[in-house]
Design a protein around this motif. Structure first.
Motif, short mmCIF file in Angstrom:
data_model
loop_
_atom_site.label_atom_id
_atom_site.label_comp_id
_atom_site.label_asym_id
_atom_site.label_seq_id
_atom_site.Cartn_x
_atom_site.Cartn_y
_atom_site.Cartn_z
N GLN A 34 -80.65 63.25 -17.94
CA GLN A 34 -79.74 62.76 -18.80
C GLN A 34 -79.44 63.66 -19.78
OE1 GLN A 34 -82.27 60.93 -17.70
NE2 GLN A 34 -81.40 58.61 -17.68
N HIS A 44 -74.04 61.43 -15.58
CA HIS A 44 -75.50 61.52 -15.04
C HIS A 44 -75.36 61.72 -13.79
CE1 HIS A 44 -79.81 60.16 -14.91
NE2 HIS A 44 -79.79 61.42 -14.85
N GLY A 45 -74.49 60.83 -13.28
CA GLY A 45 -74.48 60.90 -11.32
C GLY A 45 -73.84 62.10 -11.06
N THR A 46 -73.10 62.95 -11.78
CA THR A 46 -72.56 64.19 -11.41
C THR A 46 -73.46 65.18 -10.94
OG1 THR A 46 -70.65 63.51 -12.50
CG2 THR A 46 -70.50 65.76 -11.74
N PHE A 48 -76.53 64.70 -10.09
CA PHE A 48 -76.99 64.54 -8.52
C PHE A 48 -76.23 64.70 -7.42
CE2 PHE A 48 -79.81 62.30 -11.60
CZ PHE A 48 -80.94 62.93 -11.46
N LEU A 49 -74.87 64.74 -7.56
CA LEU A 49 -73.74 64.93 -6.84
C LEU A 49 -73.90 66.34 -6.33
CD1 LEU A 49 -72.06 62.61 -5.92
CD2 LEU A 49 -70.34 63.83 -7.32
N GLN A 52 -78.68 66.95 -6.01
CA GLN A 52 -79.64 65.94 -5.27
C GLN A 52 -80.72 65.46 -6.34
OE1 GLN A 52 -78.72 69.03 -3.05
NE2 GLN A 52 -76.88 67.58 -3.10
#
Ligand SMILES: [Zn+2]
Lengths: 196, 82
Positions: A34, A44-46, A48-49, A52
């Protein structure tokens, strides 16, 4: 390259730079993804895009550091360089990323095996350049007859001791900026054969 | 300036190339005496020996590290596990 791919690569680079800053300031263990997303200005999701997992992001930052260090050491090394030139090249390269490198060394026992292997890779590059000069100096009997690995681990141990204890040596700045010259000069003095 | 595909070392001068052949993409340290490129096992073995001699590491650790370094280089990418 199409616009979308370009944008994807730019976002990846932005996240990597943000992670670099955060890890350099706080080490690799404490910061959350974060924190890095916030620093990079992405969702935040970006993160992991592109990476991973947190572990993959950490390893990407470490790999990037390893490539920067080895490129700088190779780049600055010229045939005919003295031992002092090579040691300086090594310390200059570390100094350019001193905070991040120091955290890497400090956090190593808690990081994945690949982090350790990257450090061994960086050391292989500096060992390669040192080996060329040390071999010659030994032949000329200008330095003591010590095994290369002893001499090399003594140098690495010395540098890492100063870096890991930077609060004791240079609480407000760069350890290497302050101690580089005397570390190089004294290390060489240790190796030199006394000429009486 | 070219970079050796097998060990990553930059090749700045003719002397860095195998038998001075600048058309090669690998350096003299990655060549056999006849100038051809070492294969994966030969390079893994020579890199492992180099790490043991210069850094004094345990042989198993040295070999794992050599394999890891090689997995990042263009000549050996297909040999890596990932
Ligand atoms: Zn090579």
């Amino acid at each position: 390259m199409n616009k979308r791919e370009l944008q994807r690569q730019q976002t990846r680079a932005t996240i990597l730079t943000a992670a670099d800053h955060i890890y350099a300031a706080h080490g690799f263990i404490r910061p959350s993804t974060q924190m890095i997303a916030k620093e990079a200005g992405v969702a935040h999701g970006t993160v992991f895009l592109h990476f991973q997992s947190q572990e993959k992001l950490i390893l990407a930052v470490i790999e990037h550091l390893g490539m920067a260090l080895t490129a700088q050491i190779h780049e600055a090394s010229e045939p005919g360089h003295s031992l002092s030139d090579i040691l300086r090249t090594h310390l200059d390269a570390i100094e350019a990323s001193e905070a991040l490198y120091t955290h890497l060394i400090l956090d190593l026992p808690q990081l994945p095996e690949e982090a350790q292997q990257t450090v061994i890779g960086i050391q292989s590059v500096i060992a390669h350049h040192m080996d060329q000069v040390i071999g010659q100096l030994k032949k000329e009997k200008k330095i003591k007859d010590l095994s290369f690995s002893f001499l090399f681990t003594t140098w690495i141990g010395l540098i890492h001791y100063y870096l890991m204890n930077r609060r004791l040596f240079a609480p407000h700045g760069s350890v290497l900026a302050f101690y580089k010259d005397q570390l190089i000069a004294n290390f060489i003095k240790l190796l030199e054969v006394d000429c009486k | 300036m070219k970079q050796c595909i097998a060990c990553g070392m930059p090749m700045k001068k003719i002397d860095d190339y195998p038998l001075g052949d600048t058309t090669k993409d690998y350096c003299k340290f990655c060549a056999r005496p006849d100038g051809s490129m070492q294969n994966y096992d030969e390079k893994l073995s020579s890199m492992t020996q180099f790490i043991i001699r210069t850094q004094g590491l345990n042989p198993g650790v040295a070999q794992k590290s050599a394999a890891f370094m090689m997995s990042k280089l263009p000549a050996w990418k297909s040999n890596s596990d990932d």
